[in-house]
Every structure is written in C-alpha cells, then in structure tokens.
Scaffold this active site. Structure first.
Site, short mmCIF file in Angstrom:
data_model
loop_
_atom_site.label_atom_id
_atom_site.label_comp_id
_atom_site.label_asym_id
_atom_site.label_seq_id
_atom_site.Cartn_x
_atom_site.Cartn_y
_atom_site.Cartn_z
N SER A 165 7.17 34.31 -1.55
CA SER A 165 6.20 34.69 -0.53
C SER A 165 5.93 33.51 0.40
CB SER A 165 4.92 35.11 -1.23
OG SER A 165 3.83 35.08 -0.34
N LYS A 211 3.90 31.97 -7.59
CA LYS A 211 5.11 32.08 -6.76
C LYS A 211 5.81 30.73 -6.68
CE LYS A 211 5.01 36.45 -5.71
NZ LYS A 211 5.96 37.31 -6.41
N TYR A 224 -2.39 33.21 -7.77
CA TYR A 224 -1.25 34.08 -7.39
C TYR A 224 -0.19 33.25 -6.66
CZ TYR A 224 1.48 36.99 -4.27
OH TYR A 224 2.52 37.53 -3.55
#
Ligand code: UDP
Length: 342
Positions: free
Chosen positions: A127, A156, A152
């Site tokens: 991302s 990644k 989060y």
C-alpha cells in the site's frame, strides 16, 4: 502449455474478487481461499457469474492456521500466490494493534513458508501507506518509507520486509513482487462485484455512494484547510479493474521468468492527484445527482497529499491505468444501486 494455477488468499474480498476475474480471463486457473471474516459470498458468486466458472474452487480457511495453509499448497498445484488475506481498517488497527499484528503477520508468514517449500512466486498486496507523509511528490518506488502512522501501515511495511529478506536469503530460489496500491475505488462494470464495507464505511467512495442512496445522511469532507489548491486532501484514485489487471501483468512477469531482480516493487496508481472535493463533484456530475456533504475537521492521521509516479509499472510491467474517473464513479454508483436492488 500447462495452465498455471494462482492462489488468491482473501479472494472473496473487494480487491481479491476483481483480481480473480482478471486472472481467469487471462487464462489462469484460480483457487480462491478466504475465511469470510470481512465479507460474505456475494463477490465470490459474482466472480463465478461474470466468468461463467461455476467450478471455481473456494476453500474456506484461515491463513493464520499454518496446517491449513500447508494442506492447501499440497492439495493444489500452486504456481503463484497473491496474498490479500489481511485486516485493513486503519482506525481499528490503532485501537487493537495486537489483532492486526497477529493476523496480518501470521497469515503472511504461513503463506511465505508454504510458497517457499513449493517454489511458488509471491505477490504481496502492499500500500501507498508505506510511504507515510512523503517529502516529495509524486512518490516513486525509491521514495523513502517513512515510519508507519498506524499498526495497519506497519504490517504492510513488515510484510514487505519479510518478503524481501526471504527472497534475499534464498539466493534466487524464491521470487516475489510487492504492488503498492494508491486508492482503489469503483466496481466491476457488470455491477456484480464491488466494495462491501461492514458498518459505517471508512473510505471515501463507499461513504459517497451510501450517502447518495440514502443509507447515510451526510458526507463529511475531512478538512478544507490543507495546503492544496482547494483545501481538501489530494489522493491518487485507481480504478479497481485497472488495479486488478496490474496483478495479471505482475503474475505473468513472475511466471514467465521475466523479472530483472528477485524482488520487485511497483506503484499502482494513475499519477494524477484528485482532491476530495473534485471527486465529490465528479460523482455528482457523472451520475446526475446532488450529494449532501459538509466540511468537517481534519481526520487524524490523514496526509495532505499523496500520489504515485507509476512510470515503473508503465514501462517495466507494461501496465497503465486506463479507465477515467468518470467511468469509475459511474461503476461505483451502479454497484451501490445493484446492492439496493434498484
Ligand atoms: N475522506 C473524507 N470523508 C470520508 C472519508 C474519507 O473526507 O468520509 C477523505 C480522507 O480524509 C482522505 C480521502 O477522503 O483525504 C481518502 O480517504 P480514504 O479513507 O478513502 O483513503 P486513505 O487515503 O485514507 O487511504
């Protein structure tokens, strides 16, 4: 030539279902595996309908279960795996970091172990969040990864590192690609698959379509005092079908042994910044309706502006975003109406 098989973990979700459609259309065999923690059967059934593949395999399983992952890899001749199975709500990850670290890291470690044991290629869904708040725009793959602003985002970054380190240590035995998505939006033109957020949507476009259909009263535009042309944030909105096609290019590159390095990273975006207000106005224009919206305070953690330099994906991968923002927003609205039975 034997058909190649691609495992899509989290394949019943928003991105996974669109990717499954494009892989099947490109002639790959696909195995969808999902634990249905954040989706129902709607999109999986949509994939079957769009592609006419009633035999598309579906395995209900949790990728945190190492034994189940090992079994999956011995049950199917998996040549490549695309890993989507992960939690993705930024705010929730701040409140429940352990839930995010446990799920997102465990599941990827299990996939990585089995992929290595079976010499399967790995495509990781990363991302733009890994860039944090960038100093220079647009961001290239060489732009520094700033400290993540949420657990989060950190998962990644860590998963990218796990992939890179595993590949490096294997001395050529393992290969993989990380695709860094910007803001995926829209739905399949058939309106049979799309985004299905549970509860109140966090993301902009589902909030817009739910407001337009009357499920939400009013869209809050978070911040109109940013240092941008109209004061609202700038993002790089990438059509979900375009995004899905990028995966086919990446899988082909891995399976046809055309990689220039064993680990490659590509930005997947349009390269065009669009403001929140511009997006809202485009939605109104394309779909011929008025949206109830108001300006609200900034949302914590939002970066003022981020957009991609997608030239590496354009030249090296041979992929390019094709759909216009108007087509994408019309598809998003068609999907919302489909859900409402209109
Ligand atoms: N946004 C907004 N109202 C909403 C949801 C999002 O104004 O209800 C804005 C948000 O502040 C950001 C942009 O829309 O500038 C995209 O947000 P989203 O959550 O869709 O993706 P993000 O860029 O945060 O990953």
């Amino acid at each position: 030539m034997m058909k190649k098989t691609v495992l899509v973990s989290g394949g019943a979700g928003y991105i996974g279902s669109h990717v499954s459609v494009e892989l099947l259309s490109a002639g790959y065999d696909v195995v969808v595996a999902d634990n249905f923690s954040n989706c129902d059967l709607t999109c999986f059934e949509g994939v079957r309908k769009i592609t006419g593949r009633d035999d598309l395999p579906l395995v209900k399983m949790d990728f945190c279960d190492a034994a189940a992952v090992r079994k999956l890899f011995s049950d199917y001749p998996i040549d490549a795996v695309i890993h989507f199975a992960a939690f993705k709500a930024v705010g929730e990850s701040v409140e429940q970091p352990l839930k995010y670290y446990k799920n997102n890291l465990d599941s990827f470690l299990n996939v990585q172990e089995s992929a290595q044991a079976h010499s399967a290629k790995v495509l990781f869904s990363s991302s733009a969040t890994v860039y944090g708040e960038p100093d220079k725009m647009p961001v290239t793959e060489e732009s520094p990864r700033k400290p993540a602003t949420s657990p989060y985002g950190n998962t990644k970054q860590i998963c990218e590192d796990i992939l890179r380190d595993t590949i490096f240590a294997s001395k050529g035995a393992v290969q993989g690609i990380a695709l860094r998505y910007f803001n995926p939006i829209g739905a399949h033109p058939s309106a049979l698959i799309g985004e299905l957020p549970r509860g109140v949507p966090n993301n902009l476009v589902p909030y817009i379509t739910q407001t337009a259909i009357g499920k939400r009263e009013c869209l809050s535009i978070f911040g109109n005092d940013y240092p941008t042309p109209d004061g609202t944030c700038l993002r790089d909105y990438i059509d979900i079908v375009d995004l899905a096609k990028a995966h086919v290019f990446a899988v082909r590159r891995m399976l046809e042994a055309r990689m220039e390095a064993d680990y490659e990273i590509f930005n997947i975006g349009t390269g065009r910044p669009v403001s929140v207000l511009e997006l809202v106005q485009a939605f109104e224009r394309v779909n011929g309706l008025k949206l109830n919206y108001r300006f609200a305070p900034r949302r914590e953690g939002d970066v003022p502006a981020i957009w991609a330099d997608p030239s590496r994906a354009n030249t090296v991968l041979g992929w390019r975003a094709e759909r216009t923002i108007e087509e994408t927003l019309a598809a998003a609205w068609a999907w919302e109406k489909h859900l409402a039975g209109i």
